[in-house]
Write a protein that holds these residues in place. Structure first.
Motif, PDB file in Angstrom:
ATOM      1  N   MET B   1      81.758  18.038 -77.372  1.00  0.00           N
ATOM      2  CA  MET B   1      81.643  16.593 -77.087  1.00  0.00           C
ATOM      3  C   MET B   1      82.207  16.290 -75.708  1.00  0.00           C
ATOM      4  SD  MET B   1      80.488  13.835 -78.260  1.00  0.00           S
ATOM      5  CE  MET B   1      80.741  12.162 -77.778  1.00  0.00           C
ATOM      6  N   TYR B   2      81.434  15.474 -74.940  1.00  0.00           N
ATOM      7  CA  TYR B   2      81.876  15.165 -73.581  1.00  0.00           C
ATOM      8  C   TYR B   2      83.056  14.203 -73.612  1.00  0.00           C
ATOM      9  CZ  TYR B   2      81.609  13.771 -68.670  1.00  0.00           C
ATOM     10  OH  TYR B   2      81.892  13.531 -67.372  1.00  0.00           O
ATOM     11  N   ASN B   3      83.985  14.439 -72.766  1.00  0.00           N
ATOM     12  CA  ASN B   3      85.180  13.611 -72.715  1.00  0.00           C
ATOM     13  C   ASN B   3      85.022  12.532 -71.645  1.00  0.00           C
ATOM     14  OD1 ASN B   3      87.689  12.676 -73.176  1.00  0.00           O
ATOM     15  ND2 ASN B   3      88.769  14.486 -72.389  1.00  0.00           N
ATOM     16  N   TRP B   4      84.590  11.320 -72.054  1.00  0.00           N
ATOM     17  CA  TRP B   4      84.340  10.242 -71.096  1.00  0.00           C
ATOM     18  C   TRP B   4      85.634   9.787 -70.455  1.00  0.00           C
ATOM     19  CZ3 TRP B   4      79.500   8.701 -69.773  1.00  0.00           C
ATOM     20  CH2 TRP B   4      78.459   9.067 -70.628  1.00  0.00           C
ATOM     21  N   ASN B   5      85.543   9.507 -69.174  1.00  0.00           N
ATOM     22  CA  ASN B   5      86.727   8.984 -68.495  1.00  0.00           C
ATOM     23  C   ASN B   5      86.280   7.929 -67.487  1.00  0.00           C
ATOM     24  OD1 ASN B   5      89.049   8.414 -67.118  1.00  0.00           O
ATOM     25  ND2 ASN B   5      89.163  10.416 -66.080  1.00  0.00           N
ATOM     26  N   PHE B   6      86.091   6.696 -67.995  1.00  0.00           N
ATOM     27  CA  PHE B   6      85.573   5.652 -67.095  1.00  0.00           C
ATOM     28  C   PHE B   6      86.639   5.131 -66.145  1.00  0.00           C
ATOM     29  CE2 PHE B   6      81.738   5.464 -69.709  1.00  0.00           C
ATOM     30  CZ  PHE B   6      80.801   5.339 -68.698  1.00  0.00           C
ATOM     31  N   GLY B   7      87.888   5.557 -66.380  1.00  0.00           N
ATOM     32  CA  GLY B   7      88.953   5.198 -65.439  1.00  0.00           C
ATOM     33  C   GLY B   7      88.623   5.652 -64.026  1.00  0.00           C
ATOM     34  N   ILE B   8      87.860   6.738 -63.928  1.00  0.00           N
ATOM     35  CA  ILE B   8      87.530   7.280 -62.610  1.00  0.00           C
ATOM     36  C   ILE B   8      86.704   6.291 -61.792  1.00  0.00           C
ATOM     37  CG2 ILE B   8      85.414   8.476 -63.338  1.00  0.00           C
ATOM     38  CD1 ILE B   8      87.065  10.735 -61.426  1.00  0.00           C
ATOM     39  N   VAL B   9      85.879   5.499 -62.506  1.00  0.00           N
ATOM     40  CA  VAL B   9      85.065   4.505 -61.798  1.00  0.00           C
ATOM     41  C   VAL B   9      85.987   3.484 -61.141  1.00  0.00           C
ATOM     42  CG1 VAL B   9      83.345   2.680 -62.060  1.00  0.00           C
ATOM     43  CG2 VAL B   9      83.109   4.821 -63.348  1.00  0.00           C
ATOM     44  N   TRP B  10      86.987   3.094 -61.873  1.00  0.00           N
ATOM     45  CA  TRP B  10      87.944   2.125 -61.312  1.00  0.00           C
ATOM     46  C   TRP B  10      88.684   2.737 -60.120  1.00  0.00           C
ATOM     47  CZ3 TRP B  10      88.701  -2.764 -61.014  1.00  0.00           C
ATOM     48  CH2 TRP B  10      89.941  -3.271 -60.589  1.00  0.00           C
ATOM     49  N   ASP B  11      89.063   4.013 -60.252  1.00  0.00           N
ATOM     50  CA  ASP B  11      89.765   4.681 -59.145  1.00  0.00           C
ATOM     51  C   ASP B  11      88.926   4.672 -57.871  1.00  0.00           C
ATOM     52  OD1 ASP B  11      91.757   5.199 -60.893  1.00  0.00           O
ATOM     53  OD2 ASP B  11      91.151   7.282 -61.312  1.00  0.00           O
ATOM     54  N   TYR B  12      87.610   4.825 -58.068  1.00  0.00           N
ATOM     55  CA  TYR B  12      86.722   4.911 -56.890  1.00  0.00           C
ATOM     56  C   TYR B  12      85.983   3.594 -56.635  1.00  0.00           C
ATOM     57  CZ  TYR B  12      87.577   9.879 -56.328  1.00  0.00           C
ATOM     58  OH  TYR B  12      88.165  11.071 -56.086  1.00  0.00           O
ATOM     59  N   ARG B  13      86.556   2.480 -57.092  1.00  0.00           N
ATOM     60  CA  ARG B  13      85.842   1.211 -56.963  1.00  0.00           C
ATOM     61  C   ARG B  13      85.480   0.877 -55.519  1.00  0.00           C
ATOM     62  NH1 ARG B  13      91.100   0.453 -58.134  1.00  0.00           N
ATOM     63  NH2 ARG B  13      92.359  -0.942 -56.813  1.00  0.00           N
ATOM     64  N   ALA B  14      86.329   1.316 -54.585  1.00  0.00           N
ATOM     65  CA  ALA B  14      86.052   1.029 -53.172  1.00  0.00           C
ATOM     66  C   ALA B  14      84.709   1.640 -52.753  1.00  0.00           C
ATOM     67  CB  ALA B  14      87.176   1.549 -52.296  1.00  0.00           C
ATOM     68  N   VAL B  15      84.385   2.802 -53.313  1.00  0.00           N
ATOM     69  CA  VAL B  15      83.112   3.461 -52.994  1.00  0.00           C
ATOM     70  C   VAL B  15      81.949   2.555 -53.395  1.00  0.00           C
ATOM     71  CG1 VAL B  15      81.600   5.377 -53.644  1.00  0.00           C
ATOM     72  CG2 VAL B  15      84.013   5.797 -53.145  1.00  0.00           C
ATOM     73  N   TYR B  16      82.081   1.976 -54.582  1.00  0.00           N
ATOM     74  CA  TYR B  16      81.012   1.106 -55.070  1.00  0.00           C
ATOM     75  C   TYR B  16      80.926  -0.179 -54.234  1.00  0.00           C
ATOM     76  CZ  TYR B  16      80.369   4.074 -59.110  1.00  0.00           C
ATOM     77  OH  TYR B  16      80.094   5.135 -59.914  1.00  0.00           O
ATOM     78  N   ILE B  17      82.098  -0.728 -53.929  1.00  0.00           N
ATOM     79  CA  ILE B  17      82.092  -1.990 -53.185  1.00  0.00           C
ATOM     80  C   ILE B  17      81.520  -1.786 -51.783  1.00  0.00           C
ATOM     81  CG2 ILE B  17      83.570  -3.771 -52.181  1.00  0.00           C
ATOM     82  CD1 ILE B  17      85.382  -3.370 -54.716  1.00  0.00           C
ATOM     83  N   ASN B  18      82.002  -0.749 -51.102  1.00  0.00           N
ATOM     84  CA  ASN B  18      81.465  -0.489 -49.753  1.00  0.00           C
ATOM     85  C   ASN B  18      79.995  -0.127 -49.803  1.00  0.00           C
ATOM     86  OD1 ASN B  18      83.965  -0.980 -48.689  1.00  0.00           O
ATOM     87  ND2 ASN B  18      84.574   1.181 -48.693  1.00  0.00           N
ATOM     88  N   GLY B  19      79.651   0.707 -50.812  1.00  0.00           N
ATOM     89  CA  GLY B  19      78.249   1.121 -50.942  1.00  0.00           C
ATOM     90  C   GLY B  19      77.356  -0.077 -51.210  1.00  0.00           C
ATOM     91  N   ALA B  20      77.835  -0.979 -52.080  1.00  0.00           N
ATOM     92  CA  ALA B  20      77.039  -2.162 -52.403  1.00  0.00           C
ATOM     93  C   ALA B  20      76.874  -3.041 -51.169  1.00  0.00           C
ATOM     94  CB  ALA B  20      77.695  -2.948 -53.532  1.00  0.00           C
TER      95      ALA B  20
END
Ligand SMILES: Nc1ncnc2c1ncn2[C@@H]1O[C@H](COP(=O)(O)OP(=O)(O)O)[C@@H](O)[C@H]1O
Ligand SMILES: [Mg+2]
Lengths: 264, 219
Positions: B1-20
């Motif tokens: 079973m895959y171990n989801w870790n959505f915390g990583i998205v929050w850690d890299y939120r700057a990537v999403y914001i800049n990318g967006a």
């Protein structure tokens, strides 16, 4: 006296189809001219030439002595375009069978738009003049209504107000009441009659023989792209000389026979 | 079973914001110029002398029948060689989007103009409007209302396809997230978040358009 409108040897073809085959006539200031004739005889095309909506004609059209679109010099047609054309074209007002109001503008805006955009009037000046004209045709209370919510008769009266506000010297009516419900015809004919009585120079293409009889100074019968007969309304409509005028009139009589008489 | 870790998205939120941010400015520039060029091409096809009208149709057909991806590469690698002008990857991508989508907008706008009754133009002309005044005040406002739905769909497509700018290294959403995945080995969380971010950007466009459309229809 310079004629309000002078048309000489007007010819127009669409491809192989000769629609106007040499039409000449003058209109004196204040004259009301009714044009009748069978469908396809070139009545609309004649008006569209005078409005310069059709541009490929031969011959000359003069409005108060000024050439419209082109004039002849040493046997050659010299075009008149741009501002010089619009100045002459601006003396002509036209009312269409389908009204052609602009549906994205209210009745008032329809009348104001040419005043502000073309004449460069201020909003307040334009509004005043527009309201005067809407009032004149009896639709002032519908000023803020959009065309789709007006009856056909109201739309057509707005169309007349829009043309009048530009203070044309000659008004053209192309079957202005043909697409109206019968009960709405008279309100438009009434406005047209009032205009005629005020001395407006008018060319009226119509199937309303009663209107022609009562209001016209002269009637032209067109057939096959030529003027087949013309004269005072009584003569053309009651004692026509030409067989084809008689045939046309009996056909019209037949169509409206039994209808209420029309009293504009 | 895959171990989801959505915390990583929050850690890299700057990537999403800049990318967006980059994706949005890329799309906005692309869309504005695409619509402007599309309008000019549509009017050329509609009213210009025959040779120009034919050129305009060739332009439309050529762009609609070649892949956007190829156009991006061509504009980034070939255009500078041919013209001597050089531009950044961002501008190469913006130009590609503008040019590619201008062909589609031209078709949409042209169909809108053609759907307006000729009597509308007749009325304007007899009242003394110039060609430009007739277009700007009478025809285009009506045509625009009619083509609003396909226009907005096309803008949504443009935003989606701005992700192709990643292939020439523009740090828009796609490319930024790809890079982050190489460092974190977390494709499931990061790609899922990427899809959601695109949805958050694109859905409101369609939503607002639908509201505007309803409002216009009510008048
Ligand atoms: N734009 C056009 N292209 C081709 N034929 C036309 C065009 N406008 C009118 N016609 C033709 O010209 C003839 C005269 O039309 P029209 O002036 O509308 O007649 P009327 O108004 O007397 O009914 C008709 O045969 C019509 O089909
Ligand atoms: Mg007609």
């Amino acid at each position: 006296m310079t004629p309000a409108l002078s048309i000489q040897h007007l010819e127009l073809s669409f491809g192989d189809l000769d629609v106007l085959k040499g039409v000449s006539f003058n209109v004196t200031p204040g004259e009301v001219l009714c044009v009748i004739g069978p469908s396809g005889s070139g009545k609309s095309t004649l008006l569209r030439c005078i409005a310069f909506l059709e541009t490929g004609f031969r011959g000359t059209i003069q409005v108060e002595g000024e050439a419209l679109g082109q004039f002849e010099k040493n046997g050659k047609q010299v075009p008149v375009r741009g501002a010089a054309l619009r100045k002459v074209q601006g003396k002509i007002g036209m009312v269409f069978q389908n009204f052609n109001l602009w549906p994205h503008m209210s009745a008032l805006e329809n009348v104001m738009a040419p005043l502000t955009i073309v004449k460069g009037m201020s909003k307040s000046e334009a509004k005043k003049l527009a309201m005067e004209n809407l009032h004149k045709v009896g639709v002032a209370e519908k000023a803020d209504t959009y065309p789709p919510r007006l009856s056909g008769g109201q739309q057509q009266r707005v169309g007349i107000a829009r043309a009048l506000a530009m203070q044309p010297r000659v008004m053209l009516f192309d079957e202005a009441t043909s697409s109206l419900d019968p009960e709405l015809v008279n309100e438009v004919l009434g406005v047209m009659r009032k205009l005629a009585e005020e001395g407006m120079t008018m060319i009226v293409v119509t199937h309303e023989m009663d209107f022609a009889k009562k209001v016209a100074d002269r009637v032209i019968f067109m057939d096959g792209g030529v003027i087949a007969e013309q004269g005072p309304p009584k003569q053309v409509l009651e004692t026509p000389r030409e067989a084809r005028t008689r045939a046309f009139l009996s056909l019209i009589d037949h169509e409206i026979g039994g209808d209420e008489p029309i009293n504009p | 079973m895959y171990n989801w870790n959505f915390g990583i998205v929050w850690d890299y939120r700057a990537v999403y914001i800049n990318g967006a941010e980059t994706a949005l400015s890329l799309s906005a520039i692309g869309a504005v110029f695409a619509i402007l060029i599309g309008l000019i091409v549509a009017l050329t096809r509609q009213s210009a002398p025959k040779p120009f009208a034919i050129l305009a149709s060739i332009y439309v057909e050529f762009l609609r029948n070649t892949p956007l991806l190829v156009q991006i590469f061509w504009i980034f690698y070939c255009l500078p060689v041919l013209t001597g002008a050089s531009f950044t990857a961002f501008w190469a991508a913006a130009i590609s989007l503008a040019v590619h989508f201008s062909a589609y907008f031209a078709e949409i706008i042209r169909s809108g103009i053609a759907s307006i009754d000729k009597g509308q133009t007749d009325a304007a002309r007899i009242l003394g409007f110039t060609y430009a005044q007739t277009m700007l005040r009478i025809i285009l406002p009506q045509a625009f209302r009619r083509v609003l739905p396909p226009l907005v769909n096309m803008i949504a497509d443009l935003v989606k396809l701005s992700s192709l700018a990643s292939v020439i290294g523009v740090y828009e959403l796609m490319h930024s997230v790809n890079n982050t995945i190489m460092n974190t080995f977390r494709p499931l969380e990061l790609y899922t978040a990427l899809a959601i971010v695109y949805f958050i950007i694109i859905y409101p466009v369609a939503f607002i358009a639908r509201r505007v459309e309803l409002k216009l229809a009510k008048r």
